[in-house]
Design a protein around this motif. Structure first.
Motif, PDB file in Angstrom:
ATOM      1  N   GLU A 441     -14.419  -1.361  -8.346  1.00 22.80           N
ATOM      2  CA  GLU A 441     -14.709  -0.120  -7.646  1.00 22.80           C
ATOM      3  C   GLU A 441     -14.439  -0.231  -6.156  1.00 22.80           C
ATOM      4  O   GLU A 441     -14.133   0.741  -5.485  1.00 22.80           O
ATOM      5  CB  GLU A 441     -16.169   0.282  -7.888  1.00 22.80           C
ATOM      6  N   VAL A 442     -14.571  -1.435  -5.610  1.00 26.23           N
ATOM      7  CA  VAL A 442     -14.388  -1.620  -4.169  1.00 26.23           C
ATOM      8  C   VAL A 442     -13.008  -2.156  -3.862  1.00 26.23           C
ATOM      9  O   VAL A 442     -12.337  -1.696  -2.942  1.00 26.23           O
ATOM     10  CB  VAL A 442     -15.481  -2.557  -3.622  1.00 26.23           C
ATOM     11  N   HIS A 443     -12.553  -3.140  -4.634  1.00 30.33           N
ATOM     12  CA  HIS A 443     -11.271  -3.768  -4.375  1.00 30.33           C
ATOM     13  C   HIS A 443     -10.147  -2.982  -5.057  1.00 30.33           C
ATOM     14  O   HIS A 443     -10.348  -2.290  -6.034  1.00 30.33           O
ATOM     15  CB  HIS A 443     -11.292  -5.214  -4.871  1.00 30.33           C
ATOM     16  N   GLY A 444      -8.961  -3.118  -4.502  1.00 32.26           N
ATOM     17  CA  GLY A 444      -7.816  -2.405  -5.039  1.00 32.26           C
ATOM     18  C   GLY A 444      -7.637  -1.034  -4.445  1.00 32.26           C
ATOM     19  O   GLY A 444      -6.756  -0.275  -4.859  1.00 32.26           O
ATOM     20  N   ILE A 445      -8.499  -0.670  -3.476  1.00 25.67           N
ATOM     21  CA  ILE A 445      -8.404   0.659  -2.861  1.00 25.67           C
ATOM     22  C   ILE A 445      -7.446   0.638  -1.682  1.00 25.67           C
ATOM     23  O   ILE A 445      -6.898   1.671  -1.306  1.00 25.67           O
ATOM     24  CB  ILE A 445      -9.804   1.124  -2.407  1.00 25.67           C
ATOM     25  N   GLY A 446      -7.219  -0.536  -1.085  1.00 25.42           N
ATOM     26  CA  GLY A 446      -6.407  -0.618   0.120  1.00 25.42           C
ATOM     27  C   GLY A 446      -5.020  -0.052  -0.048  1.00 25.42           C
ATOM     28  O   GLY A 446      -4.526   0.704   0.800  1.00 25.42           O
ATOM     29  N   LEU A 447      -4.342  -0.402  -1.156  1.00 26.97           N
ATOM     30  CA  LEU A 447      -2.985   0.101  -1.382  1.00 26.97           C
ATOM     31  C   LEU A 447      -2.977   1.612  -1.575  1.00 26.97           C
ATOM     32  O   LEU A 447      -2.032   2.291  -1.165  1.00 26.97           O
ATOM     33  CB  LEU A 447      -2.372  -0.599  -2.596  1.00 26.97           C
ATOM     34  N   LYS A 448      -4.021   2.140  -2.200  1.00 27.96           N
ATOM     35  CA  LYS A 448      -4.111   3.595  -2.348  1.00 27.96           C
ATOM     36  C   LYS A 448      -4.219   4.271  -0.979  1.00 27.96           C
ATOM     37  O   LYS A 448      -3.602   5.322  -0.740  1.00 27.96           O
ATOM     38  CB  LYS A 448      -5.307   3.969  -3.213  1.00 27.96           C
ATOM     39  N   ASN A 449      -4.996   3.667  -0.084  1.00 24.80           N
ATOM     40  CA  ASN A 449      -5.134   4.241   1.258  1.00 24.80           C
ATOM     41  C   ASN A 449      -3.813   4.168   2.025  1.00 24.80           C
ATOM     42  O   ASN A 449      -3.471   5.086   2.787  1.00 24.80           O
ATOM     43  CB  ASN A 449      -6.227   3.502   2.029  1.00 24.80           C
ATOM     44  N   ILE A 450      -3.064   3.075   1.822  1.00 20.97           N
ATOM     45  CA  ILE A 450      -1.746   2.979   2.464  1.00 20.97           C
ATOM     46  C   ILE A 450      -0.830   4.079   1.951  1.00 20.97           C
ATOM     47  O   ILE A 450      -0.110   4.728   2.722  1.00 20.97           O
ATOM     48  CB  ILE A 450      -1.133   1.590   2.197  1.00 20.97           C
ATOM     49  N   ARG A 451      -0.853   4.294   0.637  1.00 24.70           N
ATOM     50  CA  ARG A 451       0.005   5.347   0.068  1.00 24.70           C
ATOM     51  C   ARG A 451      -0.384   6.722   0.602  1.00 24.70           C
ATOM     52  O   ARG A 451       0.476   7.562   0.877  1.00 24.70           O
ATOM     53  CB  ARG A 451      -0.094   5.309  -1.457  1.00 24.70           C
ATOM     54  N   MET A 461       5.181   4.653  -0.612  1.00 26.74           N
ATOM     55  CA  MET A 461       4.961   3.213  -0.555  1.00 26.74           C
ATOM     56  C   MET A 461       5.477   2.578  -1.833  1.00 26.74           C
ATOM     57  O   MET A 461       5.445   3.183  -2.896  1.00 26.74           O
ATOM     58  CB  MET A 461       3.469   2.931  -0.397  1.00 26.74           C
ATOM     59  N   ASP A 462       5.968   1.354  -1.724  1.00 29.57           N
ATOM     60  CA  ASP A 462       6.491   0.647  -2.890  1.00 29.57           C
ATOM     61  C   ASP A 462       6.121  -0.828  -2.790  1.00 29.57           C
ATOM     62  O   ASP A 462       6.020  -1.379  -1.687  1.00 29.57           O
ATOM     63  CB  ASP A 462       8.009   0.813  -2.983  1.00 29.57           C
ATOM     64  N   CYS A 463       5.914  -1.445  -3.939  1.00 31.95           N
ATOM     65  CA  CYS A 463       5.628  -2.880  -4.020  1.00 31.95           C
ATOM     66  C   CYS A 463       6.759  -3.563  -4.775  1.00 31.95           C
ATOM     67  O   CYS A 463       7.054  -3.191  -5.910  1.00 31.95           O
ATOM     68  CB  CYS A 463       4.289  -3.125  -4.719  1.00 31.95           C
ATOM     69  N   PHE A 470       6.427 -11.327  -2.413  1.00 28.07           N
ATOM     70  CA  PHE A 470       5.868  -9.982  -2.576  1.00 28.07           C
ATOM     71  C   PHE A 470       6.134  -9.186  -1.303  1.00 28.07           C
ATOM     72  O   PHE A 470       5.838  -9.651  -0.198  1.00 28.07           O
ATOM     73  CB  PHE A 470       4.361 -10.051  -2.825  1.00 28.07           C
ATOM     74  N   THR A 471       6.704  -7.992  -1.437  1.00 30.48           N
ATOM     75  CA  THR A 471       7.038  -7.161  -0.293  1.00 30.48           C
ATOM     76  C   THR A 471       6.381  -5.804  -0.437  1.00 30.48           C
ATOM     77  O   THR A 471       6.578  -5.112  -1.445  1.00 30.48           O
ATOM     78  CB  THR A 471       8.565  -6.982  -0.152  1.00 30.48           C
ATOM     79  N   LEU A 472       5.585  -5.449   0.553  1.00 29.55           N
ATOM     80  CA  LEU A 472       4.991  -4.110   0.641  1.00 29.55           C
ATOM     81  C   LEU A 472       5.856  -3.282   1.577  1.00 29.55           C
ATOM     82  O   LEU A 472       5.990  -3.610   2.765  1.00 29.55           O
ATOM     83  CB  LEU A 472       3.568  -4.193   1.164  1.00 29.55           C
ATOM     84  N   SER A 473       6.479  -2.242   1.067  1.00 26.79           N
ATOM     85  CA  SER A 473       7.384  -1.406   1.836  1.00 26.79           C
ATOM     86  C   SER A 473       6.766  -0.017   2.015  1.00 26.79           C
ATOM     87  O   SER A 473       6.468   0.662   1.034  1.00 26.79           O
ATOM     88  CB  SER A 473       8.740  -1.288   1.132  1.00 26.79           C
ATOM     89  N   VAL A 474       6.558   0.367   3.275  1.00 19.69           N
ATOM     90  CA  VAL A 474       5.976   1.667   3.601  1.00 19.69           C
ATOM     91  C   VAL A 474       7.031   2.492   4.332  1.00 19.69           C
ATOM     92  O   VAL A 474       7.598   2.030   5.336  1.00 19.69           O
ATOM     93  CB  VAL A 474       4.713   1.518   4.480  1.00 19.69           C
ATOM     94  N   MET A 475       7.292   3.681   3.824  1.00 21.59           N
ATOM     95  CA  MET A 475       8.315   4.543   4.391  1.00 21.59           C
ATOM     96  C   MET A 475       7.672   5.824   4.917  1.00 21.59           C
ATOM     97  O   MET A 475       6.895   6.471   4.205  1.00 21.59           O
ATOM     98  CB  MET A 475       9.361   4.882   3.316  1.00 21.59           C
TER      99      MET A 475
END
Length: 478
Positions: A441-451, A461-463, A470-475
């Motif tokens: 419930e707490v973890h795994g939210i960060g990527l959603k916030n980035i998107r 956003m793409d992983c 591992f590459t996190l690409s934010v456009m």
């Protein structure tokens, strides 16, 4: 002819139930052999086989045989879920109990419609004269088929709607798992199944040595039983939806807590950056005094003056070096966030290579400082966590984090690349990596916030995973 029609209706009903069960199970769990094409249809095929075996083994229509058939169906369906689907046992118990309950209640809700067909046959018999007696069997057969079709159509409609509603309400981030909340889900389902068992036990009574259907003895049950079935169906569907809405609210609260923590971290980083810049301005302000001291030292003519000058220069260099953030992105907030995360990474992962030389922010990038902080904070936190996890498994593996940015047409890209252990599972619906931590419930939210931040600026956003990279690409739009 009527028997052939009834047999065809039974076959079509079984096929439709197979379609409903594969759609229902597919909304909650993933097959273990998901790489096999059309693996999801195995549930429908298994249901058809189970129904064929149960009808062959329990052909008697007495109450005990009907109950044994129900238990046999549940046990075989549960064993199939355990063998075929991923996930914990609680989820598989939920799927088996829930579907059987929905099927039974849908049946009893529609079964009472046979009363319409029976009444039509009685009216036909009473009104038809002796001249039409030879046509009565054919007409009665047609009306019986009509009643059966009406019952099956009602049952199929209720089963289809209820399974779709429940599967559509499921909003868990990770399919294949259920916790203790399954007890809450199963309360109305178990109640519905017990009501079905009770009706099966009382369905056939013996009066004057002859078996009599309970409906014939108490015709009011044609109204009461479907009402009970419909109420229980509604309780199953709406209780599940209400609990899922509560879970979604809990997730939003957790996201809010995470965002508040991020804001606090950003405020601390900005304060740190302000202190850093104040120190730089202070050094610049005192530079004249330093130059004056240097001039006096140069003017001195005694032995050892060169060594004293060298020591003074060295001390001044160290002072300036401590004040320098060593990260220059063109933005004060980004400098503070990246610098703070890099210092934390250097403490946690020995020998990690950190590189932000390719990351620059210009005035053309209109991302607000708050949103940029969310992107960098979450992205770097995940990268550091991945490197720490990799070092636990591979103590001598090369660990690195690289931040870079570039422009392509009217789009601006931010990429955070890091090493990791190569083990990554992605959610099919969101396309995001599944958190390996216990507190989902707490973890795994960060990527959603980035998107969310990327979408806010017309991007995404793409992983990207390639081996141990591992590459996190934010456009975003520039």
């Amino acid at each position: 002819m009527a028997e052939w029609v009834m047999g065809l209706i039974s076959v079509l009903l079984c096929l439709f139930e197979g379609y409903c069960i594969q759609s229902f199970f597919g909304g909650f769990a993933v097959p273990k052999l998901c790489r096999i094409r059309n693996a999801g249809w195995a549930a429908g095929i298994a249901w058809i086989v189970i129904r064929a075996f149960s009808q062959g083994l329990f052909s008697d229509m007495d109450s005990v045989s009907l109950i044994i058939e129900l238990l046999f169906t549940f046990c075989t369906l549960f064993v199939f879920c355990v063998c075929w689907y991923r996930g914990n046992v609680l989820l598989k118990i939920f799927l088996a109990v829930q579907f059987i309950s929905l099927r039974e209640l849908s049946f009893w809700a529609g079964y009472s419609l046979l009363y319409i067909g029976n009444e039509m046959i009685e009216v036909l018999v009473h009104k038809a004269g002796t001249s039409a007696a030879e046509y009565l069997p054919v007409a009665a057969g047609i009306l019986s088929c009509f009643g059966a079709v009406l019952v099956v159509a009602t049952k199929c409609a209720l089963l289809f709607v209820s399974t779709r509603k429940i599967a559509g309400s499921y909003c868990n981030k990770e399919r294949g798992r259920m916790g203790k909340e399954v007890l809450f889900y199963l309360l109305p389902s178990v109640a519905g199944t017990l009501v079905s068992v009770l009706v099966r036990l009382l369905l056939i009574t013996v009066t004057d040595g002859a078996p009599v259907l309970l409906y014939e003895k108490y015709p009011v049950l044609y109204l009461i039983i479907p009402m009970i079935a419909l109420v229980l169906l509604g309780a199953i569907v709406f209780s599940f939806r209400i609990y899922q809405n509560m879970a979604a609210l809990q997730e939003e609260r957790a996201e809010k807590i995470i965002l508040e923590n991020q804001i606090t971290q950003m405020q601390g980083s900005m304060v740190e950056m302000e202190h850093l810049y104040d120190g730089v301005r202070s050094v610049k302000h005192d530079m004249k005094n330093h130059m004056a001291v240097l001039q006096n030292l140069i003017q001195k003519k005694y032995s050892g003056e060169d060594e004293e000058i060298r020591q003074y220069f060295e001390g001044m260099y160290q002072s300036v070096e401590q004040l320098d953030s060593r990260v220059h992105t063109g933005n004060a907030v980004s400098d503070a966030v990246v610098g703070s995360k890099f210092r934390y990474a250097a403490k946690k992962v020995k020998g990690i290579k950190l590189d932000a030389r390719g990351f620059m922010l210009s005035d053309a990038v209109t991302i607000k400082a708050y949103d940029m902080g969310i992107i960098l904070n979450n992205g770097l936190d995940n990268a550091i966590e991945a490197c720490m996890k990799m070092r636990e498994k591979q103590p001598y593996a090369e660990a690195y984090i690289t931040i870079r940015s570039f422009r392509a047409k009217n789009m601006y890209f931010i990429e955070i690349e890091n090493s990791f252990d190569g083990m990554a599972l992605f959610d099919k619906e969101s396309g995001l990596p599944i958190s390996t931590k216990e507190d989902k419930e707490v973890h795994g939210i960060g990527l959603k916030n980035i998107r969310k931040c990327a979408v806010k600026y017309g991007g995404d956003m793409d992983c990207i995973v390639k081996g141990n990279r591992f590459t996190l690409s934010v456009m975003v739009k520039s």
